[in-house]
Each structure stands twice: as C-alpha cells, then as structure tokens.
Design a protein around this motif. Structure first.
Motif, PDB file in Angstrom:
ATOM      1  N   ARG A 148       0.829  -1.199   0.000  1.00  5.94           N
ATOM      2  CA  ARG A 148       0.000   0.000   0.000  1.00  5.94           C
ATOM      3  C   ARG A 148       0.871   1.260   0.000  1.00  5.94           C
ATOM      4  NH1 ARG A 148      -5.655   0.665   2.897  1.00  5.94           N
ATOM      5  NH2 ARG A 148      -5.913  -0.878   1.257  1.00  5.94           N
ATOM      6  N   THR A 149       1.904   1.251   0.811  1.00  8.07           N
ATOM      7  CA  THR A 149       2.797   2.411   0.863  1.00  8.07           C
ATOM      8  C   THR A 149       3.452   2.656  -0.486  1.00  8.07           C
ATOM      9  OG1 THR A 149       3.235   2.026   3.211  1.00  8.07           O
ATOM     10  CG2 THR A 149       4.832   3.383   2.002  1.00  8.07           C
ATOM     11  N   HIS A 150       3.921   1.585  -1.105  1.00 13.54           N
ATOM     12  CA  HIS A 150       4.564   1.711  -2.415  1.00 13.54           C
ATOM     13  C   HIS A 150       3.571   2.241  -3.451  1.00 13.54           C
ATOM     14  CE1 HIS A 150       7.218   0.869  -5.757  1.00 13.54           C
ATOM     15  NE2 HIS A 150       6.294   0.104  -6.316  1.00 13.54           N
ATOM     16  N   ALA A 151       2.348   1.702  -3.425  1.00 10.61           N
ATOM     17  CA  ALA A 151       1.338   2.137  -4.392  1.00 10.61           C
ATOM     18  C   ALA A 151       0.989   3.606  -4.193  1.00 10.61           C
ATOM     19  CB  ALA A 151       0.086   1.267  -4.268  1.00 10.61           C
ATOM     20  N   ARG A 152       0.842   4.026  -2.951  1.00 10.43           N
ATOM     21  CA  ARG A 152       0.513   5.432  -2.674  1.00 10.43           C
ATOM     22  C   ARG A 152       1.643   6.361  -3.111  1.00 10.43           C
ATOM     23  NH1 ARG A 152      -3.808   6.813   0.668  1.00 10.43           N
ATOM     24  NH2 ARG A 152      -5.050   5.032   1.372  1.00 10.43           N
ATOM     25  N   THR A 153       2.874   5.907  -2.960  1.00 14.29           N
ATOM     26  CA  THR A 153       4.022   6.721  -3.401  1.00 14.29           C
ATOM     27  C   THR A 153       3.980   6.899  -4.911  1.00 14.29           C
ATOM     28  OG1 THR A 153       5.378   5.955  -1.558  1.00 14.29           O
ATOM     29  CG2 THR A 153       6.539   6.865  -3.456  1.00 14.29           C
ATOM     30  N   ARG A 154       3.644   5.843  -5.615  1.00 13.97           N
ATOM     31  CA  ARG A 154       3.579   5.934  -7.076  1.00 13.97           C
ATOM     32  C   ARG A 154       2.424   6.834  -7.515  1.00 13.97           C
ATOM     33  NH1 ARG A 154       3.821   0.372 -10.111  1.00 13.97           N
ATOM     34  NH2 ARG A 154       4.196   1.797 -11.845  1.00 13.97           N
ATOM     35  N   ILE A 155       1.273   6.668  -6.897  1.00 11.80           N
ATOM     36  CA  ILE A 155       0.090   7.467  -7.248  1.00 11.80           C
ATOM     37  C   ILE A 155       0.331   8.953  -7.001  1.00 11.80           C
ATOM     38  CG2 ILE A 155      -2.281   7.988  -6.483  1.00 11.80           C
ATOM     39  CD1 ILE A 155      -2.344   5.585  -8.202  1.00 11.80           C
ATOM     40  N   ALA A 156       1.201   9.269  -6.046  1.00 11.79           N
ATOM     41  CA  ALA A 156       1.433  10.664  -5.659  1.00 11.79           C
ATOM     42  C   ALA A 156       1.971  11.523  -6.798  1.00 11.79           C
ATOM     43  CB  ALA A 156       2.389  10.722  -4.466  1.00 11.79           C
ATOM     44  N   VAL A 157       2.520  10.910  -7.853  1.00 15.45           N
ATOM     45  CA  VAL A 157       3.053  11.710  -8.969  1.00 15.45           C
ATOM     46  C   VAL A 157       1.932  12.267  -9.847  1.00 15.45           C
ATOM     47  CG1 VAL A 157       5.150  10.312  -8.988  1.00 15.45           C
ATOM     48  CG2 VAL A 157       3.318   9.787 -10.612  1.00 15.45           C
ATOM     49  N   LEU A 158       0.708  11.765  -9.666  1.00 11.96           N
ATOM     50  CA  LEU A 158      -0.410  12.233 -10.476  1.00 11.96           C
ATOM     51  C   LEU A 158      -0.971  13.533  -9.913  1.00 11.96           C
ATOM     52  CD1 LEU A 158      -2.383   8.875 -10.925  1.00 11.96           C
ATOM     53  CD2 LEU A 158      -0.564   9.810 -12.379  1.00 11.96           C
ATOM     54  N   ASN A 159      -1.465  14.401 -10.802  1.00 15.47           N
ATOM     55  CA  ASN A 159      -2.163  15.587 -10.313  1.00 15.47           C
ATOM     56  C   ASN A 159      -3.593  15.191  -9.926  1.00 15.47           C
ATOM     57  OD1 ASN A 159      -3.872  15.685 -12.664  1.00 15.47           O
ATOM     58  ND2 ASN A 159      -2.295  16.849 -13.770  1.00 15.47           N
ATOM     59  N   ASP A 160      -4.341  16.127  -9.371  1.00 13.91           N
ATOM     60  CA  ASP A 160      -5.668  15.801  -8.833  1.00 13.91           C
ATOM     61  C   ASP A 160      -6.599  15.222  -9.899  1.00 13.91           C
ATOM     62  OD1 ASP A 160      -4.853  16.645  -6.361  1.00 13.91           O
ATOM     63  OD2 ASP A 160      -5.851  18.611  -6.479  1.00 13.91           O
ATOM     64  N   ARG A 161      -6.576  15.810 -11.088  1.00 16.52           N
ATOM     65  CA  ARG A 161      -7.472  15.354 -12.146  1.00 16.52           C
ATOM     66  C   ARG A 161      -7.085  13.948 -12.604  1.00 16.52           C
ATOM     67  NH1 ARG A 161     -12.592  16.534 -12.655  1.00 16.52           N
ATOM     68  NH2 ARG A 161     -13.255  17.345 -14.690  1.00 16.52           N
ATOM     69  N   GLU A 162      -5.790  13.717 -12.762  1.00 17.32           N
ATOM     70  CA  GLU A 162      -5.320  12.396 -13.171  1.00 17.32           C
ATOM     71  C   GLU A 162      -5.671  11.346 -12.119  1.00 17.32           C
ATOM     72  OE1 GLU A 162      -1.451  14.001 -15.735  1.00 17.32           O
ATOM     73  OE2 GLU A 162      -1.245  13.397 -13.642  1.00 17.32           O
ATOM     74  N   ARG A 163      -5.583  11.746 -10.861  1.00 18.57           N
ATOM     75  CA  ARG A 163      -5.942  10.818  -9.785  1.00 18.57           C
ATOM     76  C   ARG A 163      -7.431  10.456  -9.868  1.00 18.57           C
ATOM     77  NH1 ARG A 163      -4.013  10.165  -4.067  1.00 18.57           N
ATOM     78  NH2 ARG A 163      -5.817   9.540  -2.804  1.00 18.57           N
ATOM     79  N   GLU A 164      -8.284  11.451 -10.143  1.00 17.86           N
ATOM     80  CA  GLU A 164      -9.715  11.175 -10.287  1.00 17.86           C
ATOM     81  C   GLU A 164      -9.972  10.193 -11.427  1.00 17.86           C
ATOM     82  OE1 GLU A 164     -11.956  15.232  -8.789  1.00 17.86           O
ATOM     83  OE2 GLU A 164     -11.155  15.172 -10.826  1.00 17.86           O
ATOM     84  N   VAL A 165      -9.282  10.406 -12.533  1.00 17.24           N
ATOM     85  CA  VAL A 165      -9.446   9.514 -13.680  1.00 17.24           C
ATOM     86  C   VAL A 165      -8.944   8.113 -13.330  1.00 17.24           C
ATOM     87  CG1 VAL A 165      -8.713   9.045 -16.050  1.00 17.24           C
ATOM     88  CG2 VAL A 165      -9.366  11.370 -15.388  1.00 17.24           C
ATOM     89  N   ALA A 166      -7.809   8.030 -12.643  1.00 16.46           N
ATOM     90  CA  ALA A 166      -7.254   6.728 -12.255  1.00 16.46           C
ATOM     91  C   ALA A 166      -8.219   5.954 -11.369  1.00 16.46           C
ATOM     92  CB  ALA A 166      -5.914   6.919 -11.543  1.00 16.46           C
ATOM     93  N   VAL A 167      -8.845   6.643 -10.425  1.00 14.47           N
ATOM     94  CA  VAL A 167      -9.807   5.996  -9.536  1.00 14.47           C
ATOM     95  C   VAL A 167     -11.022   5.516 -10.332  1.00 14.47           C
ATOM     96  CG1 VAL A 167     -11.421   6.375  -7.625  1.00 14.47           C
ATOM     97  CG2 VAL A 167      -9.066   7.195  -7.456  1.00 14.47           C
ATOM     98  N   ALA A 168     -11.470   6.323 -11.291  1.00 16.44           N
ATOM     99  CA  ALA A 168     -12.606   5.924 -12.128  1.00 16.44           C
ATOM    100  C   ALA A 168     -12.261   4.684 -12.958  1.00 16.44           C
ATOM    101  CB  ALA A 168     -13.025   7.078 -13.032  1.00 16.44           C
ATOM    102  N   VAL A 169     -11.035   4.633 -13.461  1.00 13.12           N
ATOM    103  CA  VAL A 169     -10.576   3.446 -14.183  1.00 13.12           C
ATOM    104  C   VAL A 169     -10.594   2.239 -13.244  1.00 13.12           C
ATOM    105  CG1 VAL A 169      -8.581   2.348 -15.278  1.00 13.12           C
ATOM    106  CG2 VAL A 169      -9.189   4.697 -15.881  1.00 13.12           C
ATOM    107  N   GLY A 170     -10.145   2.460 -11.998  1.00 18.59           N
ATOM    108  CA  GLY A 170     -10.137   1.390 -11.013  1.00 18.59           C
ATOM    109  C   GLY A 170     -11.523   0.851 -10.712  1.00 18.59           C
ATOM    110  N   ARG A 171     -12.523   1.702 -10.827  1.00 17.05           N
ATOM    111  CA  ARG A 171     -13.912   1.276 -10.594  1.00 17.05           C
ATOM    112  C   ARG A 171     -14.501   0.564 -11.806  1.00 17.05           C
ATOM    113  NH1 ARG A 171     -17.075   6.464  -9.237  1.00 17.05           N
ATOM    114  NH2 ARG A 171     -18.793   4.967  -9.025  1.00 17.05           N
ATOM    115  N   GLY A 172     -13.730   0.523 -12.909  1.00 16.05           N
ATOM    116  CA  GLY A 172     -14.189  -0.173 -14.106  1.00 16.05           C
ATOM    117  C   GLY A 172     -14.980   0.683 -15.066  1.00 16.05           C
ATOM    118  N   ALA A 173     -14.939   2.015 -14.897  1.00 13.16           N
ATOM    119  CA  ALA A 173     -15.700   2.908 -15.765  1.00 13.16           C
ATOM    120  C   ALA A 173     -15.069   2.994 -17.152  1.00 13.16           C
ATOM    121  CB  ALA A 173     -15.778   4.305 -15.148  1.00 13.16           C
ATOM    122  N   SER A 174     -15.919   3.094 -18.169  1.00 12.38           N
ATOM    123  CA  SER A 174     -15.446   3.297 -19.532  1.00 12.38           C
ATOM    124  C   SER A 174     -15.054   4.757 -19.718  1.00 12.38           C
ATOM    125  CB  SER A 174     -16.551   2.944 -20.527  1.00 12.38           C
ATOM    126  OG  SER A 174     -17.634   3.875 -20.405  1.00 12.38           O
TER     127      SER A 174
END
Length: 226
Positions: A148-174
């Motif tokens: 989890r720590t490693h994953a959060r460190t990697r995710i931290a390079v994304l800006n807020d909008r990219e993070r929102e998109v990444a989470v939406a991808v994680g939820r399986g959204a098209s």
C-alpha cells in the motif's frame, strides 16, 4: 477493416483446434500462428506480428505468465489475453501485473472469448466476471502495508485530475462514463489515461486499476459513500 492478427499459445492441441474453430467464424480475426509452449512465444511474435496473443498459463517449459512478462517488456508488444482453466488470486494478479490485457477462463462462452480478443485489440481490457469478483475481493482485503505504501508513493506523482481519472478506471468505468462523471470530453479522458500510463510506467488500464486497488483508493470511495 483490417483483420485482428491472433496468435494462439496452448500446449493442448485439442484446445488449439477448438480455438481455431471458434475464431474461424469471425471475419475480423485471422489466426496467424500457433505455439505449444511459452518458450516459443517471442520467436512466434517476431515471425507472425500478431495484434493479440491468446495465452494459456500452464505449459511444460515456460508458463504463460513468464512468457507474458517477457513479451510486455518489449517495444510494440502485442496485447495478451490469458486463457486458463483456473483462477487462483495470485495467478490473476501476476498475469495482470505482468501486463496482460485480459484474463479469461476456458469455460467462458465462445462468443465472449471472441469478443475479448476484439476488445483488447482496440485497447479495452477484459476480465471474466469471476475474475472481476476476485479483484474486487482483493481490493477490499487488507493488503500488506509495504504494498500500500509503495502504491501510494507511485500514485502521488499524479495531479488531482489524473488521480480522479485513475480511480474511475479502477472502478471499471469506460471512457464515456468517466467523461460524463467528471464533466470532460472523451478525448480529454483518453489524454489523461495516456498521461497516467506514461507517468506510472504502466502498460494498460488494468494495471492502473490494480494500482488504485493496492493504494486503497477504492476503499476510500466506499467510506465516502461514493
């Protein structure tokens, strides 16, 4: 329309024959080669230049997971759909982290296997429903703190909008669903996804989803009531 070039890799000749028969009814898919072991895959790819490799896991010399890892480390690698009779968590996760664009069980209806090949050929990852349930259970479980720590460190390079998109991808959204939910165009979503892949050095959307799972971002959504 150019046919999708498909390479079949399975150590069972009866399975390969069945897959060949199954794909034969699809005008938009051309089987360009067959292999019986993972150690043949790279040479076959060099010779046949497939768009998609339909790959078994259990093979005698080099298994499909190792073969997938080797392939996805190459430039211009074809997409890989892992096809197997079993779906142990560790095998699913290893295949997807290796860069497979899909994981389909052999008892999946033939039409769905054909459709899986079509979908990954255009960059749309696909998972059997049983596999999707496993990934969601993996996401809901408490993984190792180091992961989890490693994953959060990697995710931290994304800006807020990219993070929102990444989470939406994680939820399986098209892409269309993400665009509607975040009030942006589909083209903008595609741009964000491309940037996320580049920033995180990932191969496909499935790997984005796995990273959001490991970082616990989907759990945070559940806690927030989304």
């Amino acid at each position: 329309m150019t046919a999708i070039r498909l390479l079949l890799v399975d150590d069972d000749p009866l399975v390969r024959a069945g897959l060949t028969f199954m794909m034969g009814g699809a005008d938009d898919i051309e089987i360009v080669g067959e292999g019986a072991d993972g150690d043949e895959v790279e040479a076959l790819v060099d010779r046949t230049r497939p768009d998609v490799v339909l790959m078994d896991i259990r093979m005698p010399t080099v298994d499909g997971l190792a073969a997938t890892e080797r392939l996805r480390g190459r430039e211009d690698a074809p997409q890989v759909v892992v096809l197997t009779t079993f779906h142990a968590d560790e095998q699913v996760l290893r295949a997807l982290r290796a860069g497979a664009a899909g994981f389909v069980l052999k008892d999946t209806p033939p039409a769905e296997i054909v459709e899986a090949v079509r979908r990954v050929a255009v960059g749309d990852p696909v998972l059997s429903p049983a596999v999707t349930r496993q990934l969601m259970e993996h996401a809901a479980g408490s993984g190792p703190d180091t992961r989890r720590t490693h994953a959060r460190t990697r995710i931290a390079v994304l800006n807020d909008r990219e993070r929102e998109v990444a989470v939406a991808v994680g939820r399986g959204a098209s892409n269309a669903e993400i665009a509607a939910g975040l009030f942006m165009s589909v083209a903008t979503v595609k741009t964000h996804v491309s940037r996320i892949l580049a920033k995180l050095d990932l191969n496909n959307r499935v790997q984005i989803a796995l990273l959001t799972y490991d970082a616990g971002l989907l759990e945070e959504l559940e806690e927030d009531g989304h």
